[in-house]
Design an enzyme around this catalytic site. Sequence first.
Site, PDB file in Angstrom:
ATOM      1  CG  ASP A 267      -2.112  -0.942   1.005  1.00  0.00           C
ATOM      2  OD1 ASP A 267      -2.570  -1.078  -0.136  1.00  0.00           O
ATOM      3  OD2 ASP A 267      -2.551  -1.550   2.000  1.00  0.00           O
TER       4      ASP A 267
ATOM      5  CG  ASP B 161      -6.543  -4.525  -4.159  1.00  0.00           C
ATOM      6  OD1 ASP B 161      -6.794  -5.611  -4.708  1.00  0.00           O
ATOM      7  OD2 ASP B 161      -7.187  -4.115  -3.185  1.00  0.00           O
TER       8      ASP B 161
HETATM    9  N1  GLY Z   1      -6.893  -1.848  -1.685  1.00  0.00           N
HETATM   10  C1  GLY Z   1      -7.944  -2.136  -0.803  1.00  0.00           C
HETATM   11  C2  GLY Z   1      -9.296  -1.972  -1.372  1.00  0.00           C
HETATM   12  O1  GLY Z   1      -9.503  -1.749  -2.536  1.00  0.00           O
HETATM   13  O2  GLY Z   1     -10.221  -2.085  -0.582  1.00  0.00           O
END
Ligand code: GLY
Length: 399
Positions: free
Chosen positions: A111, A173
């Site tokens: 992240d 993601d």
């Molecule tokens: N990257 C986490 C989400 O999309 O909830």
Amino acid sequence: MKQLIALFITSLLLTGCRNKEYNPDTDLDYCVAQATKTISLAQDYNRMPNSVDAGKQDWRFTLPGSWTCGFWPGILWYIYEYSKDPQWLAKADSFTYPIIPAATGPARSHDVGFMAYCSIGNGYRLTGNPVYKQALIQAADSVARLFNPQVGTFLSWPNMVKKMDWPHNTIIDNMMNMELLFWASKNGGDQRLYDIAYKHAETTMNNHFRSDYSAYHVIVYNDSTGERIKGVTHQGYADETMWARGQAWAIYGFTMSYRETKDSRFLDVAQQTTDIFLKRLPVDMIPYWDFDAPGIPNEPRDASAAAITASALLELSVLTTDQAKMKVYRQAAEKILLTLSSDSYHSGNQNTSFLLHSVGHKPNNSEVDASIIYADYYYIEALLRLKKIQEGKSIYENL
Ligand code: GLY
């Protein structure tokens, strides 16, 4: 009955706008007005507005270091870009600086890319501040330690290795965070950053999709042999269903990876993942939180997935050389934005966010039908991209 009438009106509106150019300025002004109200509620630069629960008015805040901390500063940078008002620049700087230590310290997950690129990345793009440049390169070096050369992807969630017995896990993601690495390699960072981002996209392309190009949320790999063990979900309805935001991350991530590498295989993935997303959308163009959720049409929508996709489709429309596809992507993006900009989705006086009706983590029952900061971030990004396209400017201005 009410829902049918609403659908009928929406489809009339959508048909009506087909020949008219959608004007994003009114909605950008709306974003500025909402953010002005939020600023008066967010006085502590270490607490970032994060979400507002359904039917509530108060923001939940988050701290530097959380995956969503970069979106609020990113919104402030976009408002500065739109308004050119130095007061927004000052606010954007004030909320961006506290993120630097978290983004440049040891990476706890993939992240870092969201955290750093949306906030510091936009800050550098618009100001050229050398402190930001240094921080971005450091952040890229830090997250690069999560790359596993045996597998050829980044480890997305180190905390899930033991907890879920997922020795090496990569979530769709994670494609989004490759933008930081591509950027850093071109701006004074190591060439290896480009190489591993490229490899991550290639491995993801090979392992993350079903034959219809719907994306798995998580792929679990053997961390020493690189063998693909299984595809599962974490935030979707079930392992084999199409989680809406995951599909949106795939569309955005592969569009961006094609921009950065010019590898036509990535353009193909971006187009195939788009095709199934558009084909399965409801008439008003806002997906349910999972395309296969069992209670459709009585399942919550996810405005965040719609906003991410609108922004990605605008980029895809300028990258593709196929005129027919260009038109399809641009029109789809405009239709999504039109619905997001309607009274049904604008928060207006209900709270000070831009948009209602996003879903964070439905299986955990968290942030369901809420206003969520990343929906607002990609909404304003999409509006700005559309404005630039309409004005004949490059969407990559200042990139
Ligand atoms: N990257 C986490 C989400 O999309 O909830």
